[in-house]
Design a protein around this motif. Structure first.
Motif, PDB file in Angstrom:
ATOM      1  N   THR A 101     -18.402  -5.307 -11.330  1.00  0.00           N
ATOM      2  CA  THR A 101     -17.811  -3.866 -11.858  1.00  0.00           C
ATOM      3  C   THR A 101     -17.142  -3.454 -10.994  1.00  0.00           C
ATOM      4  N   VAL A 102     -15.392  -2.821 -11.490  1.00  0.00           N
ATOM      5  CA  VAL A 102     -14.199  -3.056 -10.997  1.00  0.00           C
ATOM      6  C   VAL A 102     -13.669  -1.610 -11.523  1.00  0.00           C
ATOM      7  N   MET A 103     -13.478  -0.516  -9.997  1.00  0.00           N
ATOM      8  CA  MET A 103     -12.827   0.546 -10.705  1.00  0.00           C
ATOM      9  C   MET A 103     -11.304  -0.104 -10.440  1.00  0.00           C
ATOM     10  N   PRO A 104     -10.583   1.084 -11.725  1.00  0.00           N
ATOM     11  CA  PRO A 104      -9.763   0.935 -11.162  1.00  0.00           C
ATOM     12  C   PRO A 104      -9.165   2.313 -10.625  1.00  0.00           C
ATOM     13  N   ILE A 105      -7.929   2.055  -9.891  1.00  0.00           N
ATOM     14  CA  ILE A 105      -7.356   3.196  -8.893  1.00  0.00           C
ATOM     15  C   ILE A 105      -6.155   3.210  -9.965  1.00  0.00           C
ATOM     16  N   ARG A 106      -5.775   4.560 -10.657  1.00  0.00           N
ATOM     17  CA  ARG A 106      -4.683   4.127 -10.776  1.00  0.00           C
ATOM     18  C   ARG A 106      -3.163   4.913  -9.896  1.00  0.00           C
ATOM     19  N   ALA A 107      -2.250   4.833 -10.065  1.00  0.00           N
ATOM     20  CA  ALA A 107      -1.316   5.534  -9.043  1.00  0.00           C
ATOM     21  C   ALA A 107      -0.190   4.671  -9.487  1.00  0.00           C
ATOM     22  N   MET A 108       1.235   4.763  -8.875  1.00  0.00           N
ATOM     23  CA  MET A 108       2.473   4.860  -9.070  1.00  0.00           C
ATOM     24  C   MET A 108       3.432   4.799  -8.010  1.00  0.00           C
ATOM     25  N   HIS A 109       4.292   3.767  -8.850  1.00  0.00           N
ATOM     26  CA  HIS A 109       5.119   3.208  -8.293  1.00  0.00           C
ATOM     27  C   HIS A 109       6.586   3.784  -8.717  1.00  0.00           C
ATOM     28  N   LYS A 110       6.945   4.516  -7.906  1.00  0.00           N
ATOM     29  CA  LYS A 110       8.041   5.395  -8.913  1.00  0.00           C
ATOM     30  C   LYS A 110       7.563   6.118  -9.894  1.00  0.00           C
ATOM     31  N   ASP A 111       8.386   6.570 -11.041  1.00  0.00           N
ATOM     32  CA  ASP A 111       8.183   6.668 -12.314  1.00  0.00           C
ATOM     33  C   ASP A 111       6.971   5.303 -12.774  1.00  0.00           C
ATOM     34  N   LEU A 112       6.423   4.463 -11.894  1.00  0.00           N
ATOM     35  CA  LEU A 112       5.474   3.107 -13.461  1.00  0.00           C
ATOM     36  C   LEU A 112       4.484   4.022 -12.177  1.00  0.00           C
ATOM     37  N   PRO A 113       3.746   3.987 -13.985  1.00  0.00           N
ATOM     38  CA  PRO A 113       1.897   3.754 -13.875  1.00  0.00           C
ATOM     39  C   PRO A 113       1.475   2.763 -13.198  1.00  0.00           C
ATOM     40  N   ILE A 114       0.945   2.054 -12.426  1.00  0.00           N
ATOM     41  CA  ILE A 114       0.205   0.760 -11.653  1.00  0.00           C
ATOM     42  C   ILE A 114      -0.878   0.786 -11.217  1.00  0.00           C
ATOM     43  N   LEU A 115      -1.459   0.315 -11.507  1.00  0.00           N
ATOM     44  CA  LEU A 115      -3.148   0.105 -10.523  1.00  0.00           C
ATOM     45  C   LEU A 115      -3.330  -0.780  -9.685  1.00  0.00           C
ATOM     46  N   ILE A 120      -5.333  -1.863  -3.111  1.00  0.00           N
ATOM     47  CA  ILE A 120      -3.467  -1.204  -3.449  1.00  0.00           C
ATOM     48  C   ILE A 120      -2.836  -1.902  -3.234  1.00  0.00           C
ATOM     49  N   THR A 121      -1.335  -1.337  -4.421  1.00  0.00           N
ATOM     50  CA  THR A 121      -0.302  -2.531  -3.761  1.00  0.00           C
ATOM     51  C   THR A 121       0.752  -1.836  -4.228  1.00  0.00           C
ATOM     52  N   ASP A 122       2.725  -1.204  -3.825  1.00  0.00           N
ATOM     53  CA  ASP A 122       3.463  -0.988  -4.640  1.00  0.00           C
ATOM     54  C   ASP A 122       3.360   0.090  -5.147  1.00  0.00           C
ATOM     55  N   ALA A 123       2.403   1.444  -4.399  1.00  0.00           N
ATOM     56  CA  ALA A 123       2.650   2.649  -4.863  1.00  0.00           C
ATOM     57  C   ALA A 123       2.978   3.173  -3.543  1.00  0.00           C
ATOM     58  N   ASN A 124       3.681   4.373  -4.360  1.00  0.00           N
ATOM     59  CA  ASN A 124       3.844   5.482  -3.604  1.00  0.00           C
ATOM     60  C   ASN A 124       3.154   7.229  -3.740  1.00  0.00           C
ATOM     61  N   TYR A 125       2.529   7.183  -4.505  1.00  0.00           N
ATOM     62  CA  TYR A 125       1.472   7.887  -4.848  1.00  0.00           C
ATOM     63  C   TYR A 125       0.201   7.988  -5.472  1.00  0.00           C
ATOM     64  N   ILE A 126      -0.650   8.748  -5.128  1.00  0.00           N
ATOM     65  CA  ILE A 126      -1.857   8.580  -5.560  1.00  0.00           C
ATOM     66  C   ILE A 126      -2.712   9.875  -5.539  1.00  0.00           C
ATOM     67  N   ALA A 127      -2.208  10.209  -7.301  1.00  0.00           N
ATOM     68  CA  ALA A 127      -3.060  11.849  -7.259  1.00  0.00           C
ATOM     69  C   ALA A 127      -4.741  12.080  -6.416  1.00  0.00           C
ATOM     70  N   PRO A 128      -5.312  13.341  -6.308  1.00  0.00           N
ATOM     71  CA  PRO A 128      -6.182  13.521  -5.792  1.00  0.00           C
ATOM     72  C   PRO A 128      -7.557  13.207  -6.577  1.00  0.00           C
ATOM     73  N   SER A 129      -7.288  13.116  -7.501  1.00  0.00           N
ATOM     74  CA  SER A 129      -8.666  12.551  -8.508  1.00  0.00           C
ATOM     75  C   SER A 129      -8.808  11.090  -9.107  1.00  0.00           C
ATOM     76  N   GLU A 130      -7.919  10.427  -8.082  1.00  0.00           N
ATOM     77  CA  GLU A 130      -8.004   9.109  -7.921  1.00  0.00           C
ATOM     78  C   GLU A 130      -8.201   8.640  -6.180  1.00  0.00           C
ATOM     79  N   MET A 131      -8.195   9.775  -5.692  1.00  0.00           N
ATOM     80  CA  MET A 131      -8.699   9.426  -4.112  1.00  0.00           C
ATOM     81  C   MET A 131     -10.080   9.915  -3.822  1.00  0.00           C
ATOM     82  N   GLU A 132     -10.052  10.291  -5.246  1.00  0.00           N
ATOM     83  CA  GLU A 132     -11.811  10.684  -4.719  1.00  0.00           C
ATOM     84  C   GLU A 132     -12.514   9.664  -5.625  1.00  0.00           C
ATOM     85  N   LYS A 133     -11.740   8.398  -6.112  1.00  0.00           N
ATOM     86  CA  LYS A 133     -12.322   6.903  -6.614  1.00  0.00           C
ATOM     87  C   LYS A 133     -12.560   6.568  -5.297  1.00  0.00           C
TER      88      LYS A 133
END
Length: 255
Positions: free
Chosen positions: A145-159, A169-182
């Motif tokens: 079972t894999v949980m995706p963690i949505r993040a941003m790489h500047k303005d590109l949505p990544i996982l 998690i790689t190449d991220a520079n922002y993770i929203a609070p709701s995704e941090m909960e995961k």
């Protein structure tokens, strides 16, 4: 489970072509970095690959990987998908298409950049892959079972991805609070940090340490490291307890 860091460098790798800095000229093997990728071997002997960069063939041969059950794509920049053509060897050995998991943005890019793989064709020997688009909900890959963690790489949505008590998690520079909960309860965290100073699309080391402080895993490993970070032996001494720089070929056991 066991995680093998296949590569821990940036898009140019380390050493960088034509660079004469002390990191690129270092004789410490930990300062030599292929493009970022990692292999998770589960307790049922499934191999799950995080990203498939241009050094994929070299990485598979170096570690004598004989089967590959799933590929989790963080995003479709070339240093993370440039080895896709070489799945053909696993297609041949396993007599099956490769299962590739990715978000809509990455799927669109692969269908464009590797259209010869996905268009109808009769030419034998071409790579074969099934693209599975991932949203916000957990999914099954290679029996996990894999949980995706949505993040941003500047303005590109990544996982990023969480499997059991491990997250990558790689190449991220922002993770929203709701995704941090995961990420609550993660015990082993791999996260990117390009260099010590701020960057427009990647976490810097101080920013990555801030994220680590919020998640509070037992152990954390920094990846996607550029030559601007400094010598491995020196940077490692500066890190807090429980935080380490990953390096190519490092293996860690995940209980």
């Amino acid at each position: 489970m066991r995680l093998t860091f296949l590569g821990t460098g940036t898009s140019q790798g380390v050493p960088v072509i034509a660079c004469h800095c002390n990191v690129c000229r270092s004789s410490d093997e930990r300062d030599t970095r292929l493009r970022t990728s990692a292999l998770l071997t589960t307790d049922n002997n499934s191999n799950i690959l995080f990203d498939i960069g241009p050094d994929f063939r070299q990485q598979m041969l170096h570690h004598s990987v004989e089967h590959l059950d799933a590929i989790l794509i963080t995003h479709a920049h070339r240093d993370h998908v440039g080895g896709l053509d070489d799945i053909r060897s696993f297609n041949y050995v396993q007599h099956s298409k490769m299962n590739v998991y990715l978000n809509n943005e990455a799927k669109t890019a692969l269908l464009r950049d590797y259209r010869y793989i996905f268009e109808n064709h009769q030419f034998p020997g071409l790579p074969e892959a099934d693209l599975h688009e991932v949203g916000a909900e957990p999914f099954l890959a290679a029996g996990e079972t894999v949980m995706p963690i949505r993040a941003m790489h500047k303005d590109l949505p990544i996982l990023g991805y969480r499997i059991r008590n491990f997250a990558y998690i790689t190449d991220a520079n922002y993770i929203a609070p709701s995704e941090m909960e995961k990420l609550k309860g993660v015990e082993i965290l791999v996260i990117n940090a390009l260099r010590k100073t701020k960057h427009f699309s990647h976490y810097s080391l101080p920013e990555a340490l801030e994220v680590i402080g919020q998640i509070q895993p037992k152990q954390s490993y920094i990846t996607h490291i550029s030559h601007e970070m400094g010598l491995h032996s020196e940077v490692e001494k500066e890190l807090p307890d429980g935080v380490h720089q990953a390096y190519d070929n490092l293996q860690i056991d995940i209980n």
